[in-house]
Scaffold this active site. Structure first.
Site, mmCIF file in Angstrom:
data_model
loop_
_atom_site.group_PDB
_atom_site.id
_atom_site.type_symbol
_atom_site.label_atom_id
_atom_site.label_comp_id
_atom_site.label_asym_id
_atom_site.label_seq_id
_atom_site.Cartn_x
_atom_site.Cartn_y
_atom_site.Cartn_z
ATOM 1 N N TYR A 51 0.948 -1.004 0.081
ATOM 2 C CA TYR A 51 0.027 -0.035 -0.059
ATOM 3 C C TYR A 51 0.820 1.341 0.012
ATOM 4 O O TYR A 51 1.485 1.451 0.883
ATOM 5 C CB TYR A 51 -0.768 -0.172 1.226
ATOM 6 C CG TYR A 51 -1.961 0.952 1.435
ATOM 7 C CD1 TYR A 51 -2.210 2.002 0.467
ATOM 8 C CD2 TYR A 51 -2.461 1.224 2.721
ATOM 9 C CE1 TYR A 51 -3.004 2.851 0.594
ATOM 10 C CE2 TYR A 51 -3.474 2.098 2.770
ATOM 11 C CZ TYR A 51 -3.753 3.020 1.945
ATOM 12 O OH TYR A 51 -4.620 4.007 1.804
ATOM 13 N N LYS B 138 -1.397 -1.045 -4.361
ATOM 14 C CA LYS B 138 -2.246 -0.110 -4.113
ATOM 15 C C LYS B 138 -1.772 1.246 -3.980
ATOM 16 O O LYS B 138 -1.007 1.591 -2.975
ATOM 17 C CB LYS B 138 -2.965 -0.732 -2.587
ATOM 18 C CG LYS B 138 -4.104 0.293 -2.245
ATOM 19 C CD LYS B 138 -4.648 -0.270 -0.834
ATOM 20 C CE LYS B 138 -5.580 1.023 -0.460
ATOM 21 N NZ LYS B 138 -6.292 0.513 0.879
#
Length: 300
Positions: free
Chosen positions: A141, A166
């Site tokens: 992420y 992400k």
């Protein structure tokens, strides 16, 4: 391993479920299961327990484990489960191993919160986690605009189970460059800033997007996905206009009410309590009425 099923699951709406609490402030397992079933019945194919919309940093270790286990049990093969892990490397490894034991498919590694992050140190952190669970897909992420595509590419070379990213930097141009420097086809690029950023990120390489709004209106998020997959940007922007105010409320003051607005909408629908944990705070009454009116207009 054949990671193609997991890559397919990431190239979709990746739901970040909220974590509901009961009247005593504990995790409400029954309400959580019901909310998950609603997502699954609505067509969601990937869920991330212990994401930021799930108040990852406000949950205890035991609560994060509980949410992981409930998600795997409820998903039961209907959706891919990518469990949020993070904090120090040892804690993240322990959580990743628990996710594997519980039956999860992937882990999403929260961006390290350490104030001093070197490119090589970022690679080391993620490699440590990935090597601990070689059977699972791994999705970093990324919120730091200073992490370069070359660092992501190197991580992917060293850890084949790192299958997606992400990306949650508020800069579509930066995203386009990083994705291409890292490998546009090597990773599944997930627009980590949800629906308002999905059209711009999709135009330059994303094939999935995360969503907290999907807790409230799965059909709305899936409508945007369908339009983007069809290359129907006017159609996607109609959804964008429909949800703009809701997402703007979540984004105010550096996303202070990111979770609060979603839970308020769910409370207005009678699906869970509005309670959030500090440092989040419930909405004042006028904003509660506004959120309820927005959701009513969506006919969900």
């Amino acid at each position: 391993m054949d990671y193609s099923p997991l890559r397919t699951a990431l190239a979709d709406v990746v739901a970040i479920p909220v974590t509901p609490y009961d009247a005593d402030g504990a995790v409400d397992g029954a309400a959580y299961r019901a909310l998950l079933r609603r997502l699954l019945d609505g067509g969601v194919k990937a869920v991330t327990p212990n994401g930021n919309t799930g108040e990852f940093y406000a949950l205890t270790l035991e609560e994060r484990r509980l949410v992981t286990e409930l998600t795997v049990e409820e998903a039961a093969g209907r959706a891919a489960v990518l469990v949020g892990v993070g904090h120090d490397a040892a804690t993240a490894v322990e959580a990743a191993r628990h996710a594997r034991a519980a039956g999860a498919d992937m882990v999403m590694v929260h961006q390290p919160v350490h104030p001093y992050v070197a490119q090589d140190g970022w690679i080391d952190y993620h490699r440590t986690i990935a090597e601990a669970v070689p059977e699972l897909g791994v999705v970093p992420y990324l919120r730091n605009p200073l992490i370069e595509g070359a660092a992501i590419a190197r991580l992917g070379e060293e850890c084949p189970q790192v299958i997606g990213v992400k990306y949650a930097v508020h800069d579509a141009t930066r995203f386009a460059a990083v994705a291409r420097d890292a490998g546009l086809d090597r990773f599944v690029w997930v627009a980590g800033l949800a629906e308002l950023y999905a059209p711009s990120y999709w135009a330059v390489g994303a094939t999935g997007f995360t969503s907290g709004l999907v807790n409230v209106a799965p059909n709305v998020s899936l409508n945007m996905l369908g339009a983007l997959r069809a290359g129907d940007y006017p159609g996607a922007m109609k959804v964008w206009e429909q949800i703009r105010r809701f997402e703007d409320l979540r984004a105010e003051r550096q996303s202070a009410n990111n979770v609060t607005v979603v839970k308020e909408a769910l409370a207005a629908m009678g699906l869970c309590r509005r309670d959030v944990r500090a440092p989040s705070k419930p909405l004042p009454e006028p904003r509660r009425a506004e959120v309820a009116a927005i959701v009513e207009g969506w006919s969900v």
